[in-house]
Design a protein around this motif. Structure first.
Motif, mmCIF file in Angstrom:
data_model
loop_
_atom_site.group_PDB
_atom_site.id
_atom_site.type_symbol
_atom_site.label_atom_id
_atom_site.label_comp_id
_atom_site.label_asym_id
_atom_site.label_seq_id
_atom_site.Cartn_x
_atom_site.Cartn_y
_atom_site.Cartn_z
ATOM 1 N N ARG A 14 0.811 -1.222 0.000
ATOM 2 C CA ARG A 14 0.000 0.000 0.000
ATOM 3 C C ARG A 14 0.842 1.268 0.000
ATOM 4 N NH1 ARG A 14 0.293 -2.325 4.786
ATOM 5 N NH2 ARG A 14 0.381 -1.168 6.751
ATOM 6 N N ALA A 17 2.079 1.828 -3.453
ATOM 7 C CA ALA A 17 0.959 2.350 -4.240
ATOM 8 C C ALA A 17 0.768 3.841 -3.978
ATOM 9 C CB ALA A 17 -0.316 1.579 -3.896
ATOM 10 N N LEU A 21 0.636 7.210 -6.490
ATOM 11 C CA LEU A 21 -0.483 8.151 -6.486
ATOM 12 C C LEU A 21 -0.013 9.582 -6.229
ATOM 13 C CD1 LEU A 21 -3.091 6.011 -4.505
ATOM 14 C CD2 LEU A 21 -3.059 6.441 -6.960
ATOM 15 N N ARG A 81 -9.099 2.555 -10.501
ATOM 16 C CA ARG A 81 -7.774 2.240 -11.045
ATOM 17 C C ARG A 81 -7.765 2.355 -12.564
ATOM 18 N NH1 ARG A 81 -4.968 -3.623 -10.415
ATOM 19 N NH2 ARG A 81 -6.569 -4.133 -11.958
ATOM 20 N N VAL A 128 -8.741 5.686 -5.264
ATOM 21 C CA VAL A 128 -7.872 4.522 -5.045
ATOM 22 C C VAL A 128 -7.220 4.605 -3.672
ATOM 23 C CG1 VAL A 128 -5.816 3.305 -5.854
ATOM 24 C CG2 VAL A 128 -7.463 4.194 -7.512
ATOM 25 N N THR A 132 -7.475 1.958 -0.642
ATOM 26 C CA THR A 132 -6.250 1.279 -0.243
ATOM 27 C C THR A 132 -6.028 1.346 1.263
ATOM 28 O OG1 THR A 132 -5.259 1.788 -2.393
ATOM 29 C CG2 THR A 132 -3.744 1.190 -0.616
ATOM 30 N N GLY A 188 1.653 0.757 -12.003
ATOM 31 C CA GLY A 188 0.296 0.931 -11.496
ATOM 32 C C GLY A 188 -0.552 -0.326 -11.522
ATOM 33 N N LEU A 192 -1.650 -0.926 -7.647
ATOM 34 C CA LEU A 192 -2.884 -0.236 -7.268
ATOM 35 C C LEU A 192 -4.052 -1.209 -7.178
ATOM 36 C CD1 LEU A 192 -2.555 2.940 -9.534
ATOM 37 C CD2 LEU A 192 -1.802 2.633 -7.162
#
Length: 482
Positions: A14, A17, A21, A81, A128, A132, A188, A192
């Motif tokens: 996470r 990710a 982002l 996503r 997202v 997450t 990604g 994600l």
């Protein structure tokens, strides 16, 4: 005794990710500011008229701000996503076209496409993020990082825009986006998480999308042009009336639509309403204050664009610190005290800046005010974001994020327009003393914004801000409102 069901373990990827982002968000924020320093070069090379070159910025901001709610809705209907990656790819292609632009029309068109892509990327990235990280301390920390990176992006644009334009050419302020886009598109799909989509038939609301986009674009354009044509001019008044009429039509459409773009029940939540009003005022305060700081430093103190970026980096650093400290504290005390403290810091910093002097300097006139001002930026952004996003249904997280970001864009345009109008009207001469008088008035106007935000935090966020919730995620959850 029946053993308890094990809780779902957090995704170990996470934080990677989140890195993708926030990198995309950083890129979007940089692109809204960095062009400012390249406008003289673009104007001379592509043959813009002196008044026409401002459209290189305005085209991006209008399409970005106008389509944010529609972009957020696509996340709820088609998947966060999927739409985030699509928006990122479109942003990369538009960036390349901006760099290759051979005339003014091509560049403005490419900037419109960039703005559309940014309007898809920003709310879908937030959707997202919300999926997450579970509601509670980790999500608050992630939002703190998001806010801090956004604040740093605006300053980073000022730091790197001048050297890139002078050393490599204005085209490279667009080409630098390409490596970020490639990294997001490569990693990604692996990092994600997919986001929930609404069940049943996926129906859009084209009438609602057109009317709200037109209303926001008209409002942003009206307030952006008001300092040039006058707040009492027929153009400004006509556009503001047009925006109000479109907003009324949009409300009627949403009440009657079977699949509304913005279900009006969202606004029954005091946290959504209070958080978005607070976000509007925060954006007005931050962008208005930043504009007047830039004008004072460059026109009175004589700073170059590069020196200005370096000297004002302190408030971006303080914003990052304030955002991360606030994200941790909000789990213990709730977001209302953070909002109150943050708006107090913004007001205090701007009141310190009203003491600027025509014969002043960085340490005596700017430094301490910017330290206090920057601390308030991070705190208020975190508090307003958490308030306005709290309790959002997973299938509506993109829309709520789009509303939040659209409100911020509108606030930024209002803050810049009002602060510049006040400063211009209060200028008493073309010398340093006359300009300084105008900038003092501009800082005072933004301090008034901050005091209005403090009143909003005190009055509109007076709800049950408990640290427990039957629908929450533990003792540090923010309450859910229906």
């Amino acid at each position: 005794m029946t053993p308890r069901e094990p809780l779902e373990a957090p995704d170990p990827r996470r934080w990677l990710a989140l890195t993708l982002l926030v990198a995309s968000f950083f890129m979007v924020i940089v692109d809204s500011q960095i062009v400012m320093l390249a406008l003289p070069s673009i104007e001379s090379e592509l043959g813009f008229s002196p008044g026409g070159v401002q459209w290189v910025m305005s085209a991006y901001l209008l399409s970005f701000g106008g389509l944010l709610m529609f972009g957020g809705r696509t996340a709820d209907l088609l998947g966060g996503r999927r739409m985030f990656l699509l928006g990122t790819a479109l942003f990369g292609l538009a960036s390349v076209l901006c760099g290759l632009a051979w005339n003014d029309s091509v560049l403005i068109t490419a900037r419109v496409v960039q703005g559309v892509a940014a309007a898809i990327m920003t709310p879908t990235a937030m959707a997202v993020l919300m999926h997450t990280f579970a509601e509670g301390p980790e999500r608050n920390k992630a939002l703190g990082i998001w806010t801090g990176v956004g604040a740093f992006g605006a300053t980073a644009a000022l730091l790197i825009g001048g050297p890139i334009t002078d050393g490599l050419g204005w085209e490279w302020i667009f080409y630098i986006n390409v490596p970020v886009v490639v990294a997001v598109l490569v990693f990604g799909p692996r990092l994600l998480k997919t986001t929930p989509v609404q069940d049943g038939r996926r129906r859009f609301d084209p009438a609602g999308a057109v009317t709200i986009t037109a209303a926001i674009a008209l409002l942003v354009y009206a307030v952006s042009e008001a300092p040039l044509v006058g707040w009492g001019s027929g153009q400004t008044i006509g556009m503001l009336i047009g925006a109000a009429v479109l907003l009324v039509i949009f409300t009627v459409i949403e009440n009657r639509s079977q699949a509304p773009l913005v279900p009006l029940r969202i606004f029954r939540s005091p946290t959504v309403v209070g958080g978005n009003i607070l976000m509007l005022i925060v954006a007005m305060t931050v962008y208005g204050g930043a504009l007047i700081t830039s004008l004072y430093a460059q026109q009175v103190l004589g700073y170059s664009a590069v020196k200005f970026g370096l000297s004002t980096a302190i408030y971006a650093v303080m914003s990052i610190i304030g955002a991360n400290v606030s994200a941790r504290l909000v789990a213990k005390v709730g977001y209302k005290p953070i909002a109150i403290a943050g708006m107090t810091l913004l007001a205090g910093g701007l009141l310190l800046l009203t003491q600027i002097d025509p014969d002043g300097g960085y340490w005596s006139d700017l430094f301490f005010g910017l330290v206090v001002f920057g601390s308030g930026i991070g705190s208020t952004n975190v508090a307003a974001s958490i308030a306005s996003l709290t309790g959002a249904k997973p299938e509506e997280s993109g829309l709520v994020s789009g509303i939040n970001n659209a409100v911020f864009q509108i606030g930024a345009a209002l803050g810049i327009a009002i602060a510049s109008s006040v400063a211009f009207a209060s200028t008493t001469g073309a010398d340093a003393k006359g300009l300084n008088d105008g900038f003092q008035a501009g800082f005072l106007a933004t301090a008034v914004f901050a005091l209005a935000g403090l009143a909003t935090a005190l009055l509109l966020l007076l709800h049950r801000d408990k640290k427990t919730s039957p629908q929450g995620t533990g003792k540090h959850s923010v309450p859910v409102h229906h």
